[in-house]
Scaffold this motif. Structure first.
Motif, PDB file in Angstrom:
ATOM      1  N   ILE A 299       0.714  -1.610   0.216  1.00 25.05           N
ATOM      2  CA  ILE A 299      -0.004  -0.206   0.068  1.00 25.05           C
ATOM      3  C   ILE A 299       1.062   1.430   0.159  1.00 25.05           C
ATOM      4  O   ILE A 299       0.478   2.263  -0.978  1.00 25.05           O
ATOM      5  CB  ILE A 299      -1.000  -0.336   1.228  1.00 25.05           C
ATOM      6  CG1 ILE A 299      -2.125  -0.966   0.735  1.00 25.05           C
ATOM      7  CG2 ILE A 299      -2.179   1.436   1.621  1.00 25.05           C
ATOM      8  CD1 ILE A 299      -2.631  -1.180   2.171  1.00 25.05           C
ATOM      9  N   ALA A 300       2.077   0.990   1.133  1.00 24.05           N
ATOM     10  CA  ALA A 300       3.189   2.352   0.974  1.00 24.05           C
ATOM     11  C   ALA A 300       3.407   2.873  -0.377  1.00 24.05           C
ATOM     12  O   ALA A 300       4.120   3.565  -1.006  1.00 24.05           O
ATOM     13  CB  ALA A 300       4.132   2.580   2.042  1.00 24.05           C
ATOM     14  N   LEU A 301       3.682   1.307  -1.036  1.00 22.09           N
ATOM     15  CA  LEU A 301       4.889   1.343  -2.385  1.00 22.09           C
ATOM     16  C   LEU A 301       3.267   2.269  -3.379  1.00 22.09           C
ATOM     17  O   LEU A 301       4.317   2.838  -4.321  1.00 22.09           O
ATOM     18  CB  LEU A 301       5.479  -0.131  -2.740  1.00 22.09           C
ATOM     19  CG  LEU A 301       6.437  -0.554  -1.511  1.00 22.09           C
ATOM     20  CD1 LEU A 301       6.840  -1.807  -2.494  1.00 22.09           C
ATOM     21  CD2 LEU A 301       7.544   0.614  -2.271  1.00 22.09           C
ATOM     22  N   ARG A 302       2.077   1.705  -3.169  1.00 19.35           N
ATOM     23  CA  ARG A 302       1.305   2.292  -4.752  1.00 19.35           C
ATOM     24  C   ARG A 302       1.349   3.689  -4.006  1.00 19.35           C
ATOM     25  O   ARG A 302       0.859   4.096  -4.807  1.00 19.35           O
ATOM     26  CB  ARG A 302       0.127   1.808  -4.243  1.00 19.35           C
ATOM     27  CG  ARG A 302      -1.393   2.012  -5.439  1.00 19.35           C
ATOM     28  CD  ARG A 302      -0.565   2.437  -5.946  1.00 19.35           C
ATOM     29  NE  ARG A 302      -0.351   1.300  -7.219  1.00 19.35           N
ATOM     30  CZ  ARG A 302      -0.024   0.710  -8.480  1.00 19.35           C
ATOM     31  NH1 ARG A 302       0.100   2.076  -9.305  1.00 19.35           N
ATOM     32  NH2 ARG A 302       0.430   0.090  -8.538  1.00 19.35           N
ATOM     33  N   LYS A 303       1.105   3.571  -2.776  1.00 22.24           N
ATOM     34  CA  LYS A 303       0.796   5.591  -2.341  1.00 22.24           C
ATOM     35  C   LYS A 303       1.891   6.420  -3.187  1.00 22.24           C
ATOM     36  O   LYS A 303       2.032   7.327  -4.291  1.00 22.24           O
ATOM     37  CB  LYS A 303       0.477   5.386  -1.099  1.00 22.24           C
ATOM     38  CG  LYS A 303      -1.097   4.935  -0.939  1.00 22.24           C
ATOM     39  CD  LYS A 303      -0.738   5.571   1.031  1.00 22.24           C
ATOM     40  CE  LYS A 303      -2.131   5.051   0.883  1.00 22.24           C
ATOM     41  NZ  LYS A 303      -2.151   5.399   2.381  1.00 22.24           N
ATOM     42  N   ASP A 304       3.223   5.656  -2.765  1.00 19.03           N
ATOM     43  CA  ASP A 304       4.362   6.003  -3.437  1.00 19.03           C
ATOM     44  C   ASP A 304       4.463   6.935  -4.939  1.00 19.03           C
ATOM     45  O   ASP A 304       5.122   7.625  -5.205  1.00 19.03           O
ATOM     46  CB  ASP A 304       5.499   5.431  -2.720  1.00 19.03           C
ATOM     47  CG  ASP A 304       5.869   6.014  -1.349  1.00 19.03           C
ATOM     48  OD1 ASP A 304       5.548   6.790  -0.886  1.00 19.03           O
ATOM     49  OD2 ASP A 304       6.717   5.207  -0.131  1.00 19.03           O
ATOM     50  N   LEU A 305       4.388   4.868  -4.956  1.00 18.32           N
ATOM     51  CA  LEU A 305       4.255   5.335  -7.116  1.00 18.32           C
ATOM     52  C   LEU A 305       3.698   6.723  -7.464  1.00 18.32           C
ATOM     53  O   LEU A 305       3.583   7.175  -7.722  1.00 18.32           O
ATOM     54  CB  LEU A 305       3.684   4.263  -7.247  1.00 18.32           C
ATOM     55  CG  LEU A 305       4.047   3.182  -8.738  1.00 18.32           C
ATOM     56  CD1 LEU A 305       5.439   4.128  -9.573  1.00 18.32           C
ATOM     57  CD2 LEU A 305       3.254   2.583  -9.225  1.00 18.32           C
TER      58      LEU A 305
END
Length: 500
Positions: A299-305
């Protein structure tokens, strides 16, 4: 994979590669733990660039190694957490070498013994750790007894995964390096180092707080390379003799034999069953924690992406605007340069014209000054001559007794009554002569004064023209200088903006 400057270069590549069948050959066989392997692959270092992509090269190589080992070592097969150790090896070497080193660690370094006989050897390691705590950290050992916290509740992953599952990679690399050099007993050094450095925090916790500290806070503490370096230095300075470990191992087996003799087989099996259930629950909890961490990381990676994509779009728009501004600025600069060149050329022409006008006016002024000087000299000469002539006339009048009566001491004609009286006595011829001479003198004097006035007027006119010419030249110079300066400032301002 970059490592910290304090870590020694791992000895993995210097190990003798075992003469085993290739990873590709073993990976083609069926594995009874295939579903467990597939499930754990996505949970192994999910935030690492090499392993985060599903179906990527990292996950594919990791799957092959874990499956190959489960087929190669049928007695142990695949155990949860084994993928972390295989992933660490993959970060340093190709698949076949990583597989061979994994087999070397499992067999020659005794790691597979921890998984055999219902984890009997693993519980022996827990007993050894508690006895070492009793000797090196007695106050923490007593606190764990008070809150009923046993070693298997917090140290299972330390032994089964060699600290690879929770701790930062730069710390794990150094631990694996020490293990390959010194043997599996290094785990006790690192474990005691962790407990010593965390003693003050652990003494303040209860049972639940201690478990949470080991699960969450302890790994976060060593995300700082400085803390990890201090821990490794402490672990390397600890001297734990093999003789002492053998003694504790013998104590454990003696205790187990006594328990086996005293316990009813059914009670022993029930106790073993409860212990296995507790271990299973703990592993499931850790599995859930890893799954939650994986989901959170994704989720954090998706938000960062998403944020990165938004920033990229904004930056692209800003880049396009900046490019357009740059094009406009270059066009403006080119236009200003052309205008500046034109202004310079025009100012040069005006300056040349003004200089020629100044030279011409200077020449005219010089001529006028010369003429005025000549006129002034002539006027002075004429005035001097007139004064001399007047003095002569006065002298003659003074010498003449009859003429003296017509003039006063200042040389003016006396009153009409007196003049009439005198005129009656003089002859008309003398009167007319004197009058004519006086008129001629007055006329000549008036003409001289008129010439002087005209000369002064011409001088004033020339001075006026000279002032206008000088003002025009000064205005031309000032206008040219201001325009040139303004053009330079504008061009410099545009270039400054471009540079920013």
């Amino acid at each position: 994979m970059p490592r910290s400057g304090w870590a020694r270069e791992p000895q993995l590549l210097s190990l003798h590669v075992l003469s085993l069948c290739s990873v590709a050959g073993e990976a083609t066989k069926e594995s009874p733990q295939d579903s467990a392997i597939t499930r754990d692959i996505n949970r192994t270092f999910p935030a690492h660039d090499y392993f985060k992509d599903t179906g990527g090269d990292g996950q594919d190589s990791l799957y092959k190694i874990c499956k190959a080992y489960s087929v190669y070592d049928e007695e142990i097969g695949y155990c949860q957490g084994q993928s972390f150790l295989a992933a660490v090896l993959l970060l340093h070497m190709p698949e076949e070498q990583a597989f061979s080193v994994l087999v070397k660690i499992m067999f020659d370094y005794g790691l597979r013994e921890l998984f055999k006989q219902n984890f009997e050897d693993l519980h022996c390691k827990f007993y050894q750790l508690e006895r070492l705590m009793q000797e090196y950290i007695p106050d923490l050992y007593n606190h764990f007894l008070d809150i009923s916290l046993e070693a298997h509740m917090y140290a299972s992953q330390w032994f089964l995964t060699l600290f690879t599952a929770k701790f930062p990679l730069y710390m794990v690399f150094h631990i694996i390096d020490l293990l390959l050099c010194e043997g599996i007993s290094v785990i006790f050094n690192v474990a005691l180092g962790l407990l010593k450095t965390s003693k003050d925090d652990l003494l303040l916790t209860d049972f639940e707080g201690a478990l949470k500290f080991f699960r969450v806070q302890l790994p976060k503490r060593y995300r700082s390379e400085e803390n990890a370096k201090k821990l490794m230095e402490l672990a390397c300075n600890m001297k734990i003799s093999q003789k002492k470990l053998k003694k504790y191992e013998k104590e454990y087996h003696t205790m187990r034999e006594q328990q086996a003799q005293q316990e009813d087989p059914i009670e022993r099996f029930e106790r073993e069953n409860r212990r296995l259930q507790e271990a299973n629950m703990r592993l499931e909890q850790e599995n859930d924690d890893l799954a939650h961490e994986l989901v959170t990381s994704k989720i954090a990676l998706r938000k960062d992406l998403d944020n990165a994509e938004e920033k990229a779009d904004a930056l692209n728009k800003e880049l396009l605007m900046t490019k357009q501004k740059l094009i406009d600025a270059e066009e403006e600069k080119r236009r200003l340069e052309e205008e500046s060149a034109q202004l310079k050329e025009m100012c040069r022409r005006e300056l040349d014209k003004a200089e020629s006008e100044i030279k011409k006016n200077s020449s005219i002024i010089g001529d006028y000054k010369q003429i005025c000087s000549q006129l002034s000299e002539r006027l002075e000469k004429q005035q001097t001559a007139n004064k001399v002539e007047i003095e002569k006339i006065r002298q003659k009048v003074d010498d003449c007794e009859r003429c003296r009566e017509f003039f006063n001491k200042e040389g003016r004609i006396k009153g009409i009554s007196s003049a009439k009286e005198v005129l009656d006595e003089d002859t008309d011829e003398e009167k007319e002569t004197l009058k004519n001479q006086l008129r001629e003198m007055e006329l000549e004097l008036a003409q001289t004064k008129l010439q002087l006035v005209e000369a002064e007027c011409k001088i004033q006119d020339l001075e006026h023209h000279l002032g206008l010419a000088l003002n025009e030249v000064q205005a031309a110079k000032k206008t040219w200088f201001n325009r040139t300066l303004s053009s330079i400032k504008t061009a410099t301002g545009v270039q400054g903006k471009e540079t920013c």
